[in-house]
Scaffold this motif. Structure first.
Motif, PDB file in Angstrom:
ATOM      1  N   GLY A 268       4.012 -29.058 -13.780  1.00 50.49           N
ATOM      2  CA  GLY A 268       4.230 -29.092 -15.221  1.00 50.49           C
ATOM      3  C   GLY A 268       3.297 -30.029 -15.965  1.00 50.49           C
ATOM      4  O   GLY A 268       3.199 -29.955 -17.182  1.00 50.49           O
ATOM      5  N   LEU A 269       2.626 -30.922 -15.221  1.00 50.04           N
ATOM      6  CA  LEU A 269       1.754 -31.886 -15.892  1.00 50.04           C
ATOM      7  C   LEU A 269       0.398 -31.254 -16.199  1.00 50.04           C
ATOM      8  O   LEU A 269      -0.160 -30.528 -15.384  1.00 50.04           O
ATOM      9  N   ARG A 270      -0.098 -31.578 -17.383  1.00 49.38           N
ATOM     10  CA  ARG A 270      -1.449 -31.138 -17.731  1.00 49.38           C
ATOM     11  C   ARG A 270      -2.394 -32.239 -17.303  1.00 49.38           C
ATOM     12  O   ARG A 270      -2.497 -33.275 -17.963  1.00 49.38           O
ATOM     13  N   GLU A 275      -6.900 -32.981  -9.599  1.00 51.84           N
ATOM     14  CA  GLU A 275      -5.694 -33.741  -9.236  1.00 51.84           C
ATOM     15  C   GLU A 275      -4.475 -32.832  -9.083  1.00 51.84           C
ATOM     16  O   GLU A 275      -3.350 -33.305  -8.957  1.00 51.84           O
ATOM     17  N   ASP A 276      -4.705 -31.508  -9.111  1.00 56.99           N
ATOM     18  CA  ASP A 276      -3.578 -30.573  -9.171  1.00 56.99           C
ATOM     19  C   ASP A 276      -2.890 -30.365  -7.823  1.00 56.99           C
ATOM     20  O   ASP A 276      -1.784 -29.835  -7.765  1.00 56.99           O
ATOM     21  N   HIS A 557      -0.117 -23.405 -13.807  1.00 62.76           N
ATOM     22  CA  HIS A 557      -0.532 -24.783 -13.570  1.00 62.76           C
ATOM     23  C   HIS A 557      -1.438 -25.268 -14.707  1.00 62.76           C
ATOM     24  O   HIS A 557      -2.238 -24.493 -15.238  1.00 62.76           O
ATOM     25  N   GLY A 558      -1.299 -26.547 -15.039  1.00 61.65           N
ATOM     26  CA  GLY A 558      -2.279 -27.201 -15.923  1.00 61.65           C
ATOM     27  C   GLY A 558      -2.220 -26.790 -17.382  1.00 61.65           C
ATOM     28  O   GLY A 558      -3.042 -27.241 -18.177  1.00 61.65           O
ATOM     29  N   HIS A 559      -1.298 -25.919 -17.748  1.00 62.54           N
ATOM     30  CA  HIS A 559      -1.192 -25.400 -19.110  1.00 62.54           C
ATOM     31  C   HIS A 559       0.291 -25.255 -19.456  1.00 62.54           C
ATOM     32  O   HIS A 559       1.137 -25.303 -18.577  1.00 62.54           O
ATOM     33  N   VAL A 560       0.556 -25.042 -20.734  1.00 61.25           N
ATOM     34  CA  VAL A 560       1.940 -24.853 -21.172  1.00 61.25           C
ATOM     35  C   VAL A 560       2.009 -23.571 -21.992  1.00 61.25           C
ATOM     36  O   VAL A 560       1.227 -23.364 -22.916  1.00 61.25           O
ATOM     37  N   ASP A 596      -7.531 -24.875 -22.525  1.00 60.65           N
ATOM     38  CA  ASP A 596      -8.206 -26.114 -22.925  1.00 60.65           C
ATOM     39  C   ASP A 596      -8.313 -27.096 -21.766  1.00 60.65           C
ATOM     40  O   ASP A 596      -8.477 -28.291 -21.978  1.00 60.65           O
ATOM     41  N   ASN A 597      -8.218 -26.603 -20.544  1.00 61.15           N
ATOM     42  CA  ASN A 597      -8.225 -27.501 -19.395  1.00 61.15           C
ATOM     43  C   ASN A 597      -8.987 -26.834 -18.253  1.00 61.15           C
ATOM     44  O   ASN A 597      -8.397 -26.213 -17.372  1.00 61.15           O
TER      45      ASN A 597
END
Ligand code: C2O
Ligand code: CU
Length: 639
Positions: A268-270, A275-276, A557-560, A596-597
């Motif tokens: 859940g973390l962006r 680091e994923d 991953h990495g997005h919302v 954006d990531n």
């Protein structure tokens, strides 16, 4: 020729009155044909598995080719002339092959990628061995003095051979199909293309900065909890709750004391792609005895969790997960009592518990404000049915979903809050003047027949317990009409740079060296589902359609995700931002997000069994490549 007590002929047991048939023997023709057919089918499987073995461990590949050739020769010779000496040789050889297989599956082989280590029993080797075992039985029967062979017409012979033919055809088909579709030796989701400049995921790390630093060490190891061997971080299941403040620089060292490689994913973390923690995509799985350090700035406040992303089905279910809580910038929690409640499987999967116990008790006094951060870490049954926590004894608000605040939430009466695996809900309330508050969590873990529901509960405070009610009758919370509308740039967008349908389906198919039920994106099981391709800055819309009879929490991953609509109907309440959307059978959901990531990111169903059965894909940013591969040779198994 042999010491057989039949004086009449030199070739076997033929009565003198009957001339030998063309095959030169008097043995049961259907048995001979059956033995030959089964041997041929085993040979076909050995040819089918040879190429993939050649790529991994050449000696085995050559062995399977030679074995297949010998078996083809044997089958031909048997059909030509089933002499006793040949049958004895066939039986001995077949028994030897079965013996080799048994040894390789129990003690291991000296000549193997990992010498003297038992290999797992797979579909192809099991099918071939079954064929060989039946043919061995037939050879032994044929060696024994035959009954007086009956003279049979061609049709009788064909009919009597039919069972073996069908068995050889079926097992041969399944074995060859499985043998030709092994787990890839090394699959790269975004390889570097020669002559084309690209950024490696390994370089997508957090920029240096002087944010307040929070450091943790998580040592993954084998330990015993309540008499049961588990895999745990720092010796506890769940692992320690990590609490940081928004804006902190977080540095976590993973030390691997497990017998297998592992990773940690920050669900859940962006954070920067490197680091994923996805084995085979953003790093190699960390081998036993090694360590790996993750570093990122906690940019979103809220309720998150961490877990292994190497063989998650095996490792999360053994205990490798924990809560990750990010306090708002002020460093303060809004409520006096702030508890994370990680719900997970207990006792090997047939029960559930919260923070390690089926019936937890937490302190709270009348008038205290309370936040319960419910995290669903329960592996559900194969239908993917969500967990349904219910809060009894007090009106409450759902303040956040997946860690992201909802806009002016209204108070709710008891409702079942559907949470797919990986999803979170923050419940906020004030302790009543008298009486306790209970959270009843109902789920259907995988090991239960007929999806029998089990419950766990958490009680807050000491007063009288809330009246118990049949929670299965309560209405289901509906996130599409809760809270108050608010402006939302992505929710109101009308133009999308990338618009893509993601069809959730599945069915029986050959995959990873087996014939199995697969779960698929757009009809394709991982790792072969084509990635979603985006450019940095794109606004991306996914139209998710569930044509399967299962529930799928689809996690990015990495997005919302901003949720746009369910079944074509836009939300009428608060904007909803989540990292997973629970898609029930026959539903469609539209979600959107800003790309954006940069990186190579996973998109998968969080029902671990579904992801392992193929419901997993990647989102690839243009110009980003990964040096890491997943599959047999790499040892990286991200799902
Ligand atoms: Cu909870 Cu791919 O992750
Ligand atoms: Cu699923």
């Amino acid at each position: 020729m042999s010491a057989v007590a039949t004086p009449n002929t030199g070739v076997g047991f033929e009565p003198a009155t009957r001339p030998p048939k063309a095959s030169g023997d008097g043995r049961s023709r259907p048995q001979v044909i059956s033995g030959a057919l089964l041997t041929l089918a085993a040979a076909a499987i050995h040819f089918a598995v040879a190429p993939s073995h050649l790529g991994v461990y050449a000696i085995h590949g050559v062995f399977f080719i030679c074995l297949g050739l010998v078996q083809v020769g044997l089958a031909g010779a048997l059909l030509f002339a089933a002499r006793r000496s040949l049958l004895v040789g066939a039986a001995a050889g077949t028994a030897a092959v079965i013996g080799l297989w048994l040894a390789s599956r129990t003690v291991g082989m000296p000549l193997a990628p990992v010498p003297w280590t038992p290999e797992p029993i797979g579909f192809t080797d099991f099918a071939a061995t079954l064929l060989e075992a039946i043919s061995l039985l037939l050879f032994l029967l044929l060696i024994r003095a035959p009954r007086r062979p009956r003279r049979r017409g061609r049709i009788r012979v064909a009919l009597s051979s039919a069972p073996a033919f069908l068995l050889a055809a079926l097992l041969g088909f399944l074995g060859v199909g499985a043998g030709l579709t092994p787990m890839p030796a090394a699959f790269n989701a975004a390889p570097e293309i020669p002559g084309q400049a690209s950024t490696s995921v390994a370089s997508l790390v957090a920029a240096a900065g002087n944010e307040p630093l929070k450091t943790f060490t998580l040592t993954a190891g084998v330990t015993t909890v309540a008499g049961k061997a588990v895999w745990a971080y720092n010796g506890t299941v769940p692992g320690p709750e990590l609490r940081v403040t928004k804006g902190d620089r977080v540095r976590v060292t993973l030390v691997n004391h497990l017998p297998k490689p592992t990773t940690i994913h920050w669900h859940g973390l962006r954070l920067p792609n490197a680091e994923d923690g996805v084995a085979g995509l953003t790093q190699n799985a960390v081998p036993p005895g090694s360590s790996f350090s993750y570093e990122f700035v906690a940019s979103d406040a809220g309720t998150f969790w961490y877990h292994s992303h190497q063989d998650p089905l095996g490792q999360i279910t053994r205990g490798l997960f924990g809560a990750f809580i990010v306090a708002p910038e002020a460093g303060r929690f809004a409520e006096l009592r702030d508890y994370s409640l990680l719900v997970h499987n207990l006792k090997g999967g047939d029960a559930i518990g919260v923070n390690g116990t089926p019936n937890a008790h937490l302190a709270a006094n009348a008038g205290d404000t309370v936040r319960l951060r419910v995290i669903n870490g329960v592996l559900p049954g194969l239908d993917g049915a969500p967990l349904t926590p219910v809060l009894l004894g007090v009106p409450y608000k759902i303040a956040a979903l997946d860690g992201h605040d909802l806009n002016t939430a209204q108070e709710l009466l008891p409702q079942r809050i559907p949470l797919g695996m990986g999803q979170r809900a923050d419940l906020v309330f004030t302790m009543p003047a008298d009486g306790a508050v209970t959270l009843v969590v109902t789920g259907t873990p995988p090991l239960l027949p007929f999806s029998r529901a089990v419950t766990a509960s958490v009680t807050l405070g000491t007063g009288s317990l809330p009246r118990s009610i049949d929670v299965s009758r309560l209405p289901r919370f509906d996130l599409t009409s809760y809270g108050t509308p608010a402006p939302d740039p992505i929710g109101e967008a009308t133009h999308f740079d990338v618009s893509q349908t993601v069809l959730l389906g599945g069915g029986p198919a050959f995959r990873n060296g087996s014939f199995d039920f697969t779960d698929t994106f757009n009809g394709v099981a991982s790792p072969f589902a084509p990635p979603i391709r985006v450019r940095e800055g794109d606004l991306v819309r996914l139209h998710i359609v569930n044509s399967s009879p299962k529930s799928h929490p689809i996690h990015i991953h990495g997005h919302v995700f901003t949720i746009l609509a369910r079944n074509g109907r836009p939300l009428t309440g608060s904007p909803v931002h989540v990292d997973a959307v629970l898609v029930s059978p026959n539903e469609t959901w539209d979600v959107a997000f800003r790309a954006d990531n940069p990186g190579i990111w996973m998109l998968h169903c969080h029902v671990l069994g579904h992801a392992a059965a193929g419901m997993s894909m990647t989102m690839n940013y243009e110009g980003v490549s990964t040096p890491f591969s997943m599959g047999l040779l790499s040892g990286n198994i991200p799902e």
